[in-house]
Design an enzyme around this catalytic site. Structure first.
Site, PDB file in Angstrom:
ATOM      1  N   LYS A   1       2.039   6.748   8.115  1.00 35.91           N
ATOM      2  CA  LYS A   1       1.061   7.151   7.105  1.00 35.91           C
ATOM      3  C   LYS A   1      -0.328   6.592   7.408  1.00 35.91           C
ATOM      4  O   LYS A   1      -1.338   7.184   7.015  1.00 35.91           O
ATOM      5  CB  LYS A   1       1.507   6.661   5.723  1.00 35.91           C
ATOM      6  CG  LYS A   1       2.705   7.379   5.145  1.00 35.91           C
ATOM      7  CD  LYS A   1       3.019   6.811   3.766  1.00 35.91           C
ATOM      8  CE  LYS A   1       4.196   7.511   3.110  1.00 35.91           C
ATOM      9  NZ  LYS A   1       4.499   6.945   1.780  1.00 35.91           N
TER      10      LYS A   1
ATOM     11  N   TRP B   1       0.828  -1.214   0.000  1.00 43.17           N
ATOM     12  CA  TRP B   1       0.000   0.000   0.000  1.00 43.17           C
ATOM     13  C   TRP B   1       0.863   1.266   0.000  1.00 43.17           C
ATOM     14  O   TRP B   1       0.331   2.351   0.148  1.00 43.17           O
ATOM     15  CB  TRP B   1      -0.909  -0.005   1.230  1.00 43.17           C
ATOM     16  CG  TRP B   1      -1.803  -1.197   1.304  1.00 43.17           C
ATOM     17  CD1 TRP B   1      -3.035  -1.347   0.729  1.00 43.17           C
ATOM     18  CD2 TRP B   1      -1.538  -2.420   1.998  1.00 43.17           C
ATOM     19  NE1 TRP B   1      -3.553  -2.580   1.017  1.00 43.17           N
ATOM     20  CE2 TRP B   1      -2.648  -3.271   1.796  1.00 43.17           C
ATOM     21  CE3 TRP B   1      -0.467  -2.902   2.761  1.00 43.17           C
ATOM     22  CZ2 TRP B   1      -2.722  -4.560   2.333  1.00 43.17           C
ATOM     23  CZ3 TRP B   1      -0.542  -4.189   3.303  1.00 43.17           C
ATOM     24  CH2 TRP B   1      -1.657  -4.998   3.089  1.00 43.17           C
ATOM     25  N   ASP B   2       2.178   1.126  -0.153  1.00 35.49           N
ATOM     26  CA  ASP B   2       3.100   2.259  -0.059  1.00 35.49           C
ATOM     27  C   ASP B   2       2.956   2.940   1.297  1.00 35.49           C
ATOM     28  O   ASP B   2       2.957   4.162   1.410  1.00 35.49           O
ATOM     29  CB  ASP B   2       2.856   3.251  -1.201  1.00 35.49           C
ATOM     30  CG  ASP B   2       4.041   4.186  -1.416  1.00 35.49           C
ATOM     31  OD1 ASP B   2       5.127   3.911  -0.869  1.00 35.49           O
ATOM     32  OD2 ASP B   2       3.889   5.193  -2.122  1.00 35.49           O
ATOM     33  N   TYR B   3       2.847   2.135   2.340  1.00 31.20           N
ATOM     34  CA  TYR B   3       2.717   2.629   3.709  1.00 31.20           C
ATOM     35  C   TYR B   3       4.080   2.720   4.408  1.00 31.20           C
ATOM     36  O   TYR B   3       4.172   2.513   5.617  1.00 31.20           O
ATOM     37  CB  TYR B   3       1.787   1.717   4.515  1.00 31.20           C
ATOM     38  CG  TYR B   3       0.319   2.004   4.334  1.00 31.20           C
ATOM     39  CD1 TYR B   3      -0.153   3.251   3.944  1.00 31.20           C
ATOM     40  CD2 TYR B   3      -0.633   1.007   4.579  1.00 31.20           C
ATOM     41  CE1 TYR B   3      -1.501   3.497   3.780  1.00 31.20           C
ATOM     42  CE2 TYR B   3      -1.995   1.252   4.439  1.00 31.20           C
ATOM     43  CZ  TYR B   3      -2.426   2.503   4.030  1.00 31.20           C
ATOM     44  OH  TYR B   3      -3.776   2.754   3.887  1.00 31.20           O
ATOM     45  N   ASP B   4       5.110   3.026   3.641  1.00 29.99           N
ATOM     46  CA  ASP B   4       6.412   3.232   4.263  1.00 29.99           C
ATOM     47  C   ASP B   4       6.346   4.453   5.183  1.00 29.99           C
ATOM     48  O   ASP B   4       5.781   5.470   4.828  1.00 29.99           O
ATOM     49  CB  ASP B   4       7.496   3.415   3.215  1.00 29.99           C
ATOM     50  CG  ASP B   4       7.137   4.440   2.151  1.00 29.99           C
ATOM     51  OD1 ASP B   4       5.957   4.821   2.052  1.00 29.99           O
ATOM     52  OD2 ASP B   4       8.033   4.869   1.425  1.00 29.99           O
TER      53      ASP B   4
END
Length: 828
Positions: A518, A490-493
């Site tokens: 995030k 989910w590009d939750y870096d």
């Protein structure tokens, strides 16, 4: 006889006038009928599709009534008005049922219906069997009054919630001990010596000259133009430093500049000649690092430069093309004893590195004379781009001390020869924090490459990606880590810089680390051991399935301490400026997969990601007042609407890695990214915007700012952040000071004067907020977007507030090159 003739003549004139009036009224009635019928046709057609998808039946029913009403109005029948009245009353009942007292929900449900009701009321007297003209105008007048009241209510601030009083400043402090090796560890009160002001990244200034009582007198003290303007991928995101009498900053293309802190006059500038081809997603240079060579190492300066004063104080900066520079803080001249004539190339042993793939856009961190840097790896292009390896260099000589690659986490010795660090491994693009007393550097680690596909990741990548990692700067090896998203697709870096404090517990204060994410979760750790504090966290079940069902983790971590996360959205949360775009969004909602937080990516239908990759807390981070024990967090509240695109379809669309394209057209991250070497490309509608108007599908607010009690994690107050003045459909700047709560990027600063200073929002304003009430007590327009963290310092006894206003392409704010300082008048 003459009197009779005169009377007949008068009657004929009155009849002619009445006929003429009815003729004009009839034409207007037909026009209204056509409009009502077309609106009904559009709503009914779209409503039928929505009902088939399982959504609300309102649009179909209301559309059918309006269609028949319009036809009857065209025929001049009063039944058309009655039918429209039925549709309008039904709309009121439906809007009340779905909206309650939520003002924003009423707008798209009622605006067109109310305007049409006014038009229908105006023509009723011209219809067969219609009321008198006076009655018709009276009904229209009442409806117009309702429209005016509804419009006026938009300007009433809403969403301001006060849950508890903000504590007063105490004599004691939660400020923590990170050593005293560098000025940033214990900065002077009037200085701002690190990206987050101090090594602990508190973003708290002890200055109190400006208060809620006098902040309204702030004026521009000086303004400086860097000259580094871009027409694509702009957004420098810069927070300057202030040390002694000087301000230091970097520009989008890494030009280093020193200014006089009191006047804003340029002292020097150093241009490392970074090409525009090196710009990754955004031309960001968030900050630089100030470093003083310790006394015990001055002899090394004499050996290299022959002058123990040259480069004793240094400005360290990364570049978009993967270099790390050191220049003399006094002159801007390169520190020739550092690396190769003042620079090192972090791309060594990374293999092929196309332009823009390896970029340092955050300030490096110095811990025990080791300067540590991560870098951005260009997202969405390939499964195997250059490595995300973290490197530690000797801060004086530039010698590479260690290199830690998350794909080989138990090794830190630098590679040599033709060896390469693991391609596609997790990187750290944001800003770290360091504790020289413990000898640890805290790394918010990003995801492995190909953000939205995980099947090819190694067990090591799955363990260390999207994590907080505490690295020992002596060995370059991990001491502890905590993963904030398992098998992240989910590009939750984590994008926020962590903040170091002493955290109050029942057993006393504990050296701690505060980490926002995030997703909106906020975690607190014992920063020495990694033990979770503040109630810890728990693994909760999350949705399963999607394109890689065997890869999805059955649980994800959720903080028990505090969260910025909002309740799940449903169809009723869809929005627009009219029922048409709201209907469009409701249809998209029903077409998509949405099972709640962590809905897995799907290949056979779009999926909703909420919060989106710009949700929660991002690179602006949080600010903490250690005297009040209060944390200030601004955050976004927007979903993304995503699609996995099969490889053959992506190829047909011409979606290729950037280095294979003839030109770089910019665009939002994830919007048509190829993800080469995986089965799917990715198409992200960031913020879930309607393509026809540019408005967001979710109802306002889209951005907030919140005060949180540090000890408990409880919310003290929360409010929308940002107005509609620079926002509107089709990119039109409305100029309206309506508190909609806009998207925001960039953080805040707290002062001992009881103020929060923040720009960040897309309304191109910098504002001061009273920390006790959450109310805006001052604001000023900016000449470009303020997507950066402000800073506060003192020079010659005067307190300054500085913001770098360069705008941001992703936030769609105007581009600029401004450095603006505000202060109270000299005679204040």
């Amino acid at each position: 006889m003459s009197e009779v003739r005169d009377h007949d003549h008068s009657r004929r004139n009155d009849l002619a006038t009445s006929t003429s009036s009815r003729g004009a009224g009839g034409l207007f009635a037909k026009l209204v009928g056509i409009i009502v019928a077309l609106v009904g046709l559009a709503l009914g057609g779209g409503g039928l599709y929505l009902a088939v998808l399982g959504g609300s039946w309102y649009y179909l029913i209301a559309g059918a009534l309006m269609l028949v009403s319009g036809i009857q109005l065209l025929r001049g029948r009063m039944s058309g008005a009655w039918l429209y009245g039925l549709a309008f009353v039904g709309t009121l009942i439906w809007a009340a049922w779905e909206s309650g007292l939520n003002y924003w929900r009423w707008i798209p449900r009622l605006d067109v219906a109310l305007i049409l009701a006014i038009l229908v009321a105006l023509i009723m007297s011209t219809l067969k069997g219609g009321p008198s003209r006076k009655a018709s105008l009276s009904v229209a007048g009442v409806l117009c009054l309702g429209l005016i009241v509804a419009g006026a209510l938009a300007f009433v601030p809403r969403g301001y919630q006060q849950f508890a009083e903000v504590p007063a400043a105490a004599e004691s402090t939660l400020a923590t001990d990170v050593g005293d090796a560098q000025p940033a560890d214990t900065p002077d009160a009037g200085d701002w010596v690190a990206y987050g002001r101090d090594s602990a990244a508190t973003r708290y200034s002890p200055l109190d000259q400006v208060t809620p009582e006098n902040v309204g007198d702030l004026e521009v003290a000086w303004q400086y133009r860097t000259g580094d303007l871009l027409d694509h991928r702009w957004g420098a995101e810069t927070t300057p430093l202030k040390v002694g009498d000087d301000v230091f900053l970097c520009t989008s293309r890494n030009i280093l500049i020193s200014l006089d802190a009191a006047s804003g006059e340029e002292n020097w500038r150093y241009d490392p000649q970074v090409s525009e081809d090196a710009i990754p997603y955004t031309a960001a240079c968030r900050g630089v690092t100030y470093y003083e060579v310790p006394d015990e190492r001055l002899d090394e300066l004499a050996d290299t430069d022959g002058d123990t004063q040259h480069c004793r104080a240094r400005i360290i900066s990364g570049t978009l093309d993967g270099r790390m520079l050191e220049v003399d803080a006094a002159t801007g001249e390169p520190c020739t004893g550092f690396g190769d004539d003042g620079q090192v190339d972090i791309k060594e042993n990374m293999g092929e590195t196309p332009d823009g793939y390896v970029s340092i856009n955050s300030a490096p961190v110095v811990v025990r004379d080791v300067v540590v840097t991560g870098h951005q790896v260009l997202d969405g292009q390939r499964r195997y781009p250059p490595s995300g390896v973290i490197k530690g260099f000797d801060a004086v000589t530039g010698e590479l001390e260690w290199a830690w690659d998350a794909a080989r986490p138990d090794r830190s010795e630098p590679l040599s020869g033709d060896e390469t660090y693991t391609r596609g491994s997790p990187n750290m693009w944001t800003t770290a924090a360091g504790d020289s007393k413990l000898g640890l550097v805290y790394l918010p680690m990003a995801n492995s490459a190909a953000d939205y596909w995980s099947s090819s990741r190694t067990p090591e990548e799955n363990e260390w990606a999207s994590s907080m990692v505490a690295l020992n700067v002596e060995t370059g090896l991990p001491e502890w880590h905590f993963q904030t998203a398992h098998k992240d697709v989910w590009d939750y870096d984590p994008g926020s810089q962590p903040t170091l404090i002493d955290f109050p517990t029942d057993e006393g204060e504990v050296p701690a680390l505060v980490m926002p994410t995030k997703q909106g979760e906020i975690y607190v750790f014992n920063r020495e051991t990694g033990e979770l504090l503040g109630g810890g966290a728990e693994e909760r079940p999350v949705p399963q399935g999607g394109a890689e069902p065997e890869e999805r983790s059955k649980t994800q971590p959720f903080s028990n301490y505090a969260t910025l996360r909002q309740p799940d959205i449903d169809e009723k949360d869809m929005w627009g400026m009219s029922p048409f775009d709201q209907l469009f969004c409701r249809i998209q909602y029903q077409q998509a997969s949405w099972k709640g937080m962590y809905t897995p990516p799907t290949a056979d239908q779009p999926w909703i990601q909420y919060t989106g990759y710009n949700g929660g807390s991002d690179w602006g981070s949080v600010a903490i007042d250690p005297r009040r024990g209060v944390m200030i967090a601004n955050y976004n509240d927007m979903p993304n609407y995503n699609e996995l695109v099969p490889r053959a379809v992506a190829d047909a669309k011409g979606w290729k890695p950037r280095e294979e394209l003839e030109s770089d057209s910019g665009g939002a991250e994830g919007a048509g990214d190829p993800q080469a070497n995986t089965p799917y490309a990715i198409n992200v509608n960031a913020g879930w915007r309607v393509p026809y108007t540019g408005l967001l599908c979710k109802q306002p607010p889209y951005g907030h700012i919140r005060a949180i009690e540090l000890a408990s994690g409880d919310t003290l107050w929360d409010r929308p952040l940002g107005t509609a003045r620079a926002n509107g459909p089709w990119g039109i700047r409305s100029g309206l000071p309506i508190d909609i709560g806009t998207p925001n990027n960039g953080g805040s600063v707290i002062t001992a004067g009881g103020l929060i200073f923040i720009a960040a929002a897309t309304d191109d304003l910098i504002r001061a907020i009273d920390i006790e009430s959450g109310e805006t007590v001052w604001q000023a327009p900016l000449p470009a977007g303020g997507q950066a963290n402000p800073m506060v310092y003192e020079a010659n006894g005067r307190q300054y507030l500085v913001i770098v206003a360069t705008g941001h392409h992703f936030m769609q704010t105007p581009s600029g090159d401004y450095v603006i300082a505000y202060a109270l008048p000299d005679d204040a």
